[in-house]
Design an enzyme around this catalytic site. Structure first.
Site, PDB file in Angstrom:
ATOM      1  N   SER A  79       0.767  -1.285  -0.156  1.00  0.00           N
ATOM      2  CA  SER A  79      -0.043  -0.024   0.133  1.00  0.00           C
ATOM      3  C   SER A  79       0.870   1.203   0.024  1.00  0.00           C
ATOM      4  O   SER A  79       2.029   1.199   0.173  1.00  0.00           O
ATOM      5  CB  SER A  79      -0.821  -0.101   1.369  1.00  0.00           C
ATOM      6  OG  SER A  79      -0.205  -0.087   2.412  1.00  0.00           O
ATOM      7  N   LEU A 112      -7.388  -3.790  18.425  1.00  0.00           N
ATOM      8  CA  LEU A 112      -7.311  -3.185  17.070  1.00  0.00           C
ATOM      9  C   LEU A 112      -7.599  -4.274  16.139  1.00  0.00           C
ATOM     10  O   LEU A 112      -7.286  -5.367  16.157  1.00  0.00           O
ATOM     11  CB  LEU A 112      -5.774  -2.704  16.875  1.00  0.00           C
ATOM     12  CG  LEU A 112      -5.532  -2.435  15.325  1.00  0.00           C
ATOM     13  CD1 LEU A 112      -6.085  -1.164  14.829  1.00  0.00           C
ATOM     14  CD2 LEU A 112      -3.957  -2.232  15.096  1.00  0.00           C
ATOM     15  N   TRP A 114       0.273  -9.173   4.644  1.00  0.00           N
ATOM     16  CA  TRP A 114       0.985 -10.209   5.313  1.00  0.00           C
ATOM     17  C   TRP A 114       1.190  -9.821   6.635  1.00  0.00           C
ATOM     18  O   TRP A 114       2.189 -10.221   7.370  1.00  0.00           O
ATOM     19  CB  TRP A 114       2.186  -9.788   4.453  1.00  0.00           C
ATOM     20  CG  TRP A 114       1.947 -10.617   3.013  1.00  0.00           C
ATOM     21  CD1 TRP A 114       2.296 -11.983   2.812  1.00  0.00           C
ATOM     22  CD2 TRP A 114       1.748  -9.954   1.807  1.00  0.00           C
ATOM     23  NE1 TRP A 114       1.776 -12.104   1.369  1.00  0.00           N
ATOM     24  CE2 TRP A 114       1.452 -11.215   0.889  1.00  0.00           C
ATOM     25  CE3 TRP A 114       1.601  -8.646   1.419  1.00  0.00           C
ATOM     26  CZ2 TRP A 114       1.436 -10.706  -0.414  1.00  0.00           C
ATOM     27  CZ3 TRP A 114       1.354  -8.472   0.162  1.00  0.00           C
ATOM     28  CH2 TRP A 114       1.485  -9.304  -0.750  1.00  0.00           C
ATOM     29  N   THR A 129      -8.017 -11.158   6.506  1.00  0.00           N
ATOM     30  CA  THR A 129      -7.843 -11.110   4.774  1.00  0.00           C
ATOM     31  C   THR A 129      -8.526 -12.332   4.329  1.00  0.00           C
ATOM     32  O   THR A 129      -9.010 -13.462   4.978  1.00  0.00           O
ATOM     33  CB  THR A 129      -6.268 -11.381   4.707  1.00  0.00           C
ATOM     34  OG1 THR A 129      -6.145 -11.546   3.215  1.00  0.00           O
ATOM     35  CG2 THR A 129      -5.827 -12.491   5.228  1.00  0.00           C
ATOM     36  N   GLN A 181      -1.770 -14.555   1.924  1.00  0.00           N
ATOM     37  CA  GLN A 181      -1.412 -13.556   2.923  1.00  0.00           C
ATOM     38  C   GLN A 181      -1.443 -14.336   4.474  1.00  0.00           C
ATOM     39  O   GLN A 181      -0.731 -14.028   5.320  1.00  0.00           O
ATOM     40  CB  GLN A 181      -2.153 -12.396   2.679  1.00  0.00           C
ATOM     41  CG  GLN A 181      -1.858 -11.467   1.474  1.00  0.00           C
ATOM     42  CD  GLN A 181      -2.526 -10.357   1.274  1.00  0.00           C
ATOM     43  OE1 GLN A 181      -3.704 -10.447   1.991  1.00  0.00           O
ATOM     44  NE2 GLN A 181      -1.970  -9.392   0.659  1.00  0.00           N
ATOM     45  N   CYS A 213      -0.097   3.075 -12.748  1.00  0.00           N
ATOM     46  CA  CYS A 213      -0.587   3.472 -11.576  1.00  0.00           C
ATOM     47  C   CYS A 213       0.354   4.941 -11.241  1.00  0.00           C
ATOM     48  O   CYS A 213      -0.199   5.941 -10.806  1.00  0.00           O
ATOM     49  CB  CYS A 213      -0.492   2.488 -10.593  1.00  0.00           C
ATOM     50  SG  CYS A 213      -1.724   1.246 -10.332  1.00  0.00           S
TER      51      CYS A 213
END
Length: 419
Positions: A138, A172, A179, A198, A203, A365
């Site tokens: 990310s 949390l 991962w 996930t 992952q 991107c």
């Protein structure tokens, strides 16, 4: 002969309007250069029928032709993308089929799981070739602009955890935990009790392995689970690079689900890509069509205005909004460089077709972020209707060292993949 004549006319039209470091090699051995500059990109048409892709050079048409092997393209990915976009701008009108098309897709738990696994379950080794040592997939956070990718990813995680004011002992939930980098950081340095969910089996397996290796099983639980199936309440909720898969029609439901999982005095943070089109349209010249077909099936981008509206519909109030578009452009640039540096290994791991998909996608991107076609926003919020006393007076707390006193750069060990 008709197609060849059309191609000749098209070539003449392009060369009269713009100079590009581009060479086109035709099936008959003829070569055409589009400037006096040495070509940085070469497009080879192996047969006459391939000319049709150039006559309407949308990102979707040329990208698909490259991926499927109908044309051959040589050159660095960034050069390829900038030249193809120049051809598209010169040839096509950014309207109708090539405008920011608004599409709405069907979503279900099964379809979403299949889409996630298509994208993320290529192989962990594949992603390791271009991500940082901690496998963070990310937008990174370049606080000063000179950080390495690994340093910027740790700074991104700390930036998030400081934004939500995470405290020792708090619970949390990380939706779309990847991962496991964020939950491991939250447990190891903030003393939080974490759950990461996930839909990617690859992952899930590696994140659990990393938790065990770090000796944090007592603080971190990784689940192969849809966020809609999570029960309980959490003091803090993060969602990083996940909500792009939710679907435009389901955004308010997504935020309502987060609201239901959030403790009354809790904080949440949504980190995700947005379109800059107020009508929620895709990137122009067929870029969105290419991504939907080859990279992110079922993915949909909302404008940040729609995101904020959907949060309010889900009974959440936005406390803080930050634009990280520049940071994601740099992140994608580094990923592209890493990808090309490890091209041989990646071809072996993923095969020629998937290599070509990602070669186009990562550089595309970067270009889209640079052109302000898409953006990245971090939005911090909490349950709507709370007393304003719960909000800080300023954003100063986001830039202080965390309570545990560790320096995020000092703690980065390139050989330590525990988080």
């Amino acid at each position: 002969m008709f197609l060849q004549n059309r191609l000749s006319t098209w070539i003449s039209g392009i060369r009269s309007q713009i100079a590009l470091p581009l060479r086109i090699e035709l099936w008959n051995g003829q070569c055409v250069d589009f400037s006096s500059e040495a070509p940085r990109v070469t497009i080879r048409l192996p047969q006459a029928s391939a000319a049709r892709y150039l006559l309407t050079p949308s990102l979707s048409n040329l990208g698909s032709a490259y991926v499927e092997g109908a044309i051959e393209v040589k050159g660095a990915a960034n050069d390829m993308i900038s030249i193809v976009n120049a051809l598209a701008r010169t040839t096509l009108k950014a309207e109708g089929k090539f405008d920011r098309v608004v599409r709405s897709m069907r979503h279900s738990k099964r379809m979403d799981a299949e889409a996630i696994r298509y994208h993320y379950d290529v192989s962990n080794d594949f992603y390791a070739q271009f991500l940082d040592q901690n496998m963070v997939y990310s937008c990174a956070y370049f606080e000063n602009g000179d950080e390495s990718l690994g340093q910027a990813q740790v700074k991104k995680i700390d930036h998030i955890l400081k934004k939500i004011r995470l405290q020792p002992g708090q619970s949390l939930l990380d939706i779309g935990c990847g991962w496991g980098a964020l939950v491991l950081r939250a447990a190891q340095y903030y003393g939080a009790r974490c759950v990461g969910v996930t839909l990617s089996e690859n992952q899930f397996a590696l994140a659990r392995e990393r938790v065990a290796r770090a000796g944090l099983d007592h603080l971190v639980e990784i689940r192969l689970q849809d966020y809609r199936d999570v029960a309980g309440q959490f003091d803090r909720i993060t969602s990083v690079g996940m909500f792009e898969h939710v679907g435009l029609k389901h955004l308010s439901e997504y935020f309502a689900t987060i609201n239901g999982l959030l403790a009354p005095d809790g904080l949440m943070m949504n980190h995700g890509i947005t379109t800059t089109d107020p009508d929620n349209g895709q990137t122009p010249y067929g870029g969105g069509e290419f991504i939907d077909r080859y990279v992110f099936p079922q993915g949909e981008l909302a404008h940040v205005g729609q995101v904020l509206k959907s949060m309010q519909q889900g009974a959440l109030e936005a406390f803080d909004v930050e634009n990280l578009r520049r940071h994601y452009a740099r992140t994608c640039a580094i990923w592209t460089d890493n990808f090309e540096a490890n091209a041989g290994t990646i071809r072996q791991l993923a095969g020629d077709k998937r290599f070509r998909i990602w070669h186009v996608y990562l550089a595309g991107c970067r270009y889209a972020f640079e052109q302000d076609w898409i953006s990245l926003y971090q939005i911090v919020g909490g349950k709507a209707g709370r007393h304003p006393m719960v909000m800080p007076w300023s954003r100063g707390y986001m830039y202080q060292l965390p309570a545990h006193g560790c320096d995020s750069l000092k703690d980065v060990n390139p050989d330590n993949s525990s988080y």
